[in-house]
Design a protein around this motif. Structure first.
Motif, PDB file in Angstrom:
ATOM      1  N   VAL A  68       0.838  -1.205   0.000  1.00  0.00           N
ATOM      2  CA  VAL A  68       0.000   0.000   0.000  1.00  0.00           C
ATOM      3  C   VAL A  68       0.870   1.252   0.000  1.00  0.00           C
ATOM      4  O   VAL A  68       0.667   2.179  -0.805  1.00  0.00           O
ATOM      5  N   ALA A  69       1.861   1.277   0.880  1.00  0.00           N
ATOM      6  CA  ALA A  69       2.741   2.449   0.966  1.00  0.00           C
ATOM      7  C   ALA A  69       3.502   2.667  -0.335  1.00  0.00           C
ATOM      8  O   ALA A  69       3.721   3.814  -0.760  1.00  0.00           O
ATOM      9  N   THR A  70       3.885   1.568  -0.989  1.00  0.00           N
ATOM     10  CA  THR A  70       4.622   1.671  -2.254  1.00  0.00           C
ATOM     11  C   THR A  70       3.726   2.189  -3.368  1.00  0.00           C
ATOM     12  O   THR A  70       4.126   3.056  -4.156  1.00  0.00           O
TER      13      THR A  70
ATOM     14  N   THR B 150      -8.904  -9.418   4.380  1.00  0.00           N
ATOM     15  CA  THR B 150     -10.047  -8.663   3.867  1.00  0.00           C
ATOM     16  C   THR B 150      -9.805  -7.157   3.966  1.00  0.00           C
ATOM     17  O   THR B 150     -10.020  -6.413   2.997  1.00  0.00           O
ATOM     18  N   ASP B 151      -9.341  -6.717   5.110  1.00  0.00           N
ATOM     19  CA  ASP B 151      -9.138  -5.284   5.331  1.00  0.00           C
ATOM     20  C   ASP B 151      -7.950  -4.746   4.533  1.00  0.00           C
ATOM     21  O   ASP B 151      -8.005  -3.637   3.981  1.00  0.00           O
ATOM     22  N   ARG B 152      -6.877  -5.514   4.485  1.00  0.00           N
ATOM     23  CA  ARG B 152      -5.670  -5.029   3.814  1.00  0.00           C
ATOM     24  C   ARG B 152      -5.827  -5.016   2.294  1.00  0.00           C
ATOM     25  O   ARG B 152      -5.255  -4.149   1.623  1.00  0.00           O
ATOM     26  N   ILE B 153      -6.597  -5.943   1.751  1.00  0.00           N
ATOM     27  CA  ILE B 153      -6.896  -5.912   0.319  1.00  0.00           C
ATOM     28  C   ILE B 153      -7.683  -4.646  -0.016  1.00  0.00           C
ATOM     29  O   ILE B 153      -7.440  -3.981  -1.024  1.00  0.00           O
ATOM     30  N   ALA B 154      -8.628  -4.314   0.832  1.00  0.00           N
ATOM     31  CA  ALA B 154      -9.424  -3.101   0.612  1.00  0.00           C
ATOM     32  C   ALA B 154      -8.542  -1.862   0.646  1.00  0.00           C
ATOM     33  O   ALA B 154      -8.729  -0.929  -0.158  1.00  0.00           O
ATOM     34  N   ALA B 155      -7.566  -1.846   1.550  1.00  0.00           N
ATOM     35  CA  ALA B 155      -6.663  -0.696   1.634  1.00  0.00           C
ATOM     36  C   ALA B 155      -5.821  -0.559   0.379  1.00  0.00           C
ATOM     37  O   ALA B 155      -5.588   0.556  -0.115  1.00  0.00           O
TER      38      ALA B 155
ATOM     39  N   ALA C 152      -7.804   0.757  -2.564  1.00  0.00           N
ATOM     40  CA  ALA C 152      -8.072   2.197  -2.494  1.00  0.00           C
ATOM     41  C   ALA C 152      -7.056   2.998  -3.290  1.00  0.00           C
ATOM     42  O   ALA C 152      -7.301   4.160  -3.616  1.00  0.00           O
ATOM     43  N   CYS C 153      -5.923   2.381  -3.595  1.00  0.00           N
ATOM     44  CA  CYS C 153      -4.939   2.991  -4.498  1.00  0.00           C
ATOM     45  C   CYS C 153      -5.416   2.706  -5.924  1.00  0.00           C
ATOM     46  O   CYS C 153      -5.404   1.555  -6.371  1.00  0.00           O
ATOM     47  N   GLY C 154      -5.821   3.699  -6.625  1.00  0.00           N
ATOM     48  CA  GLY C 154      -6.423   3.493  -7.945  1.00  0.00           C
ATOM     49  C   GLY C 154      -5.470   3.020  -9.018  1.00  0.00           C
ATOM     50  O   GLY C 154      -5.892   2.744 -10.146  1.00  0.00           O
ATOM     51  N   ASN C 155      -4.173   2.908  -8.700  1.00  0.00           N
ATOM     52  CA  ASN C 155      -3.184   2.484  -9.698  1.00  0.00           C
ATOM     53  C   ASN C 155      -2.792   1.021  -9.535  1.00  0.00           C
ATOM     54  O   ASN C 155      -1.777   0.582 -10.055  1.00  0.00           O
ATOM     55  N   VAL C 156      -3.628   0.235  -8.837  1.00  0.00           N
ATOM     56  CA  VAL C 156      -3.345  -1.180  -8.615  1.00  0.00           C
ATOM     57  C   VAL C 156      -4.459  -2.028  -9.211  1.00  0.00           C
ATOM     58  O   VAL C 156      -5.643  -1.797  -8.931  1.00  0.00           O
TER      59      VAL C 156
ATOM     60  N   ALA D  13     -13.583  -8.170  -6.177  1.00  0.00           N
ATOM     61  CA  ALA D  13     -14.359  -7.386  -7.142  1.00  0.00           C
ATOM     62  C   ALA D  13     -14.985  -6.160  -6.487  1.00  0.00           C
ATOM     63  O   ALA D  13     -15.023  -5.071  -7.077  1.00  0.00           O
ATOM     64  N   LYS D  14     -15.477  -6.334  -5.268  1.00  0.00           N
ATOM     65  CA  LYS D  14     -16.060  -5.209  -4.537  1.00  0.00           C
ATOM     66  C   LYS D  14     -15.026  -4.119  -4.297  1.00  0.00           C
ATOM     67  O   LYS D  14     -15.322  -2.917  -4.400  1.00  0.00           O
ATOM     68  N   CYS D  15     -13.784  -4.538  -4.005  1.00  0.00           N
ATOM     69  CA  CYS D  15     -12.726  -3.580  -3.692  1.00  0.00           C
ATOM     70  C   CYS D  15     -12.148  -2.919  -4.942  1.00  0.00           C
ATOM     71  O   CYS D  15     -11.955  -1.697  -4.975  1.00  0.00           O
ATOM     72  N   PHE D  16     -11.847  -3.712  -5.966  1.00  0.00           N
ATOM     73  CA  PHE D  16     -11.124  -3.204  -7.138  1.00  0.00           C
ATOM     74  C   PHE D  16     -12.049  -2.739  -8.260  1.00  0.00           C
ATOM     75  O   PHE D  16     -11.623  -1.973  -9.132  1.00  0.00           O
ATOM     76  N   GLY D  17     -13.285  -3.215  -8.261  1.00  0.00           N
ATOM     77  CA  GLY D  17     -14.211  -2.792  -9.308  1.00  0.00           C
ATOM     78  C   GLY D  17     -14.009  -3.547 -10.609  1.00  0.00           C
ATOM     79  O   GLY D  17     -13.041  -4.285 -10.779  1.00  0.00           O
ATOM     80  N   GLU D  18     -14.912  -3.348 -11.536  1.00  0.00           N
ATOM     81  CA  GLU D  18     -14.906  -4.131 -12.773  1.00  0.00           C
ATOM     82  C   GLU D  18     -13.741  -3.802 -13.699  1.00  0.00           C
ATOM     83  O   GLU D  18     -13.407  -4.590 -14.577  1.00  0.00           O
TER      84      GLU D  18
END
Length: 280
Positions: free
Chosen positions: A152-154, A182-187, A190-194, A223-228
Motif C-alpha cells: 500500500v505504501a509503495t 479482507t481489510d488489507r486488500i481493501a486498503a 483504495a490505491c487506484g493504480n493497482v 471485485a467489490k474492492c477493485f471494481g470491474e
C-alpha cells in the motif's frame, strides 16, 4: 481478445527453482513449455497469455523474451531484474533491446519470500522501482497478507505508476479466510493504480476439496474492492495443476466472475490486462 493474465514456463532439469523443492510440489517438478500450453489455450478459448517469472535470474527473463518472440500467443512477459542493483537502468535498457524485448511489460520479485515484510520500502528497492516505472513498465506485487501494508505504501509513493497484485495476495482460503486479508486488500484497492489478478486461488484452498462456490467469497470481495475495471483473470498454469486442470481452473473463475455480471467477466478476461500492461 481473451487473455490469460498469468502463466509460467520452467524446466527443473536446466535451472534451480528453490520454491519447488517441497515434496507436495513433485507433480509439477518437470518441464512445461509453449508446446504444452498451446493445446490448452485452444481448448479453452484463450487467445493470448502473459508469461510471468519463476526465479530470480536475468537469464530466465532473457529466455522468456526469446520465447515470446517465437510464440505469437505470448503477448507480454513479466520478468525479473534486481531492483537493488545500482545498474538497473542499464539492465532494463539491455533487456528491452534484446530479442523479444518489445514484449517486456513488467517486472516481478518474490517479495513474500523476503524475511523483511517491509522489503518493498527499502531505499534501494524504491530506487529500482523508479527505474522500472521510468520505462513505462508495470510492477507485479507478489505478496501475502503480511506484506500488504508495504505494498500500500509503495503504491501510494508512485501514484502515476501501474501495479498488478498477483493471486489476490494469496488469501488463506483453506483456513476460511481472515479479516486481516479482507481489510488489507481493501486498503490496497483504495490505491487506484493497482490491478488485482484473480489467479492462484484454487491452490490456496484445500487442493482436493474446492469448487467455484468456495472461491466465490474471495473473488466477490476482490471485485467489490477493485471494481470491474481492475480485475484480471489468470490461470497460474502450471502451478494450478496441483489443484485442478487448466479447464477446471478457468471454468471455476469464469463461473465466479459471471455471478458478478457479464461486464465484470468480459473485462477480467481481456481489457483489464491490456490496460494494466499497456499491451499493444
Amino acid at each position: 481478445m481473451i487473455i490469460d493474465g498469468h502463466q509460467h514456463f520452467w524446466d527443473p532439469a536446466r535451472a534451480d527453482y528453490p520454491w519447488m523443492e517441497a515434496e507436495e510440489l513433485t507433480p509439477i517438478r518437470r518441464a512445461f513449455g509453449p508446446a504444452d500450453l498451446a493445446p490448452l489455450l485452444k481448448a479453452n478459448g484463450i487467445d493470448a497469455s502473459i508469461l510471468v517469472q519463476c526465479r530470480s535470474a536475468l537469464e530466465e527473463t532473457e529466455e522468456f523474451l526469446r520465447i515470446a518472440q517465437a510464440t505469437p500467443s505470448v503477448i507480454g512477459v513479466v520478468g525479473w531484474a534486481d531492483l537493488t542493483d545500482a545498474a538497473l537502468d542499464e539492465t532494463l535498457d539491455r533487456l528491452r533491446a534484446a530479442p523479444g524485448g518489445d514484449r517486456l511489460v513488467g517486472i516481478r520479485h518474490q517479495v513474500h519470500d523476503e524475511a523483511d515484510p517491509d522489503w518493498l520500502l527499502r531505499e534501494d528497492v524504491q530506487r529500482g522501482l523508479t527505474a522500472v516505472f521510468a520505462r513505462g513498465l508495470t510492477y507485479d506485487l507478489l505478496v501475502r497478507t503480511r506484506e500488504l501494508p508495504s505494498a500500500v505504501a509503495t503504491a501510494q509513493a508512485f501514484p502515476q505508476a501501474r501495479f498488478v497484485l498477483d493471486h489476490a495476495a494469496k488469501p488463506p482460503i483453506a483456513n476460511g479466510g481472515s479479516d486481516e486479508w479482507t481489510d488489507r486488500i481493501a486498503a490496497l484497492a483504495a490505491c487506484g493504480n493497482v490491478w488485482c489478478k484473480i489467479s492462484g486461488l484454487a491452490t490456496e484452498a484445500v487442493w482436493t476439496d474446492w469448487d467455484a462456490e468456495r472461491l466465490f467469497p474471495f473473488v466477490e470481495h476482490a471485485a467489490k474492492c477493485f471494481g470491474e475495471d481492475r480485475l484480471i483473470f489468470g490461470s497460474d498454469w502450471p502451478v494450478c495443476l496441483l489443484a485442478g486442470s487448466y479447464g477446471e481452473i478457468k471454468g471455476a473463475l469464469e463461473a465466479c466472475l459471471a455471478r458478478l455480471g457479464p461486464t465484470v467477466q468480459e473485462k477480467a478476461f481481456g481489457a483489464n490486462a491490456e490496460a494494466a500492461y499497456r499491451l499493444a
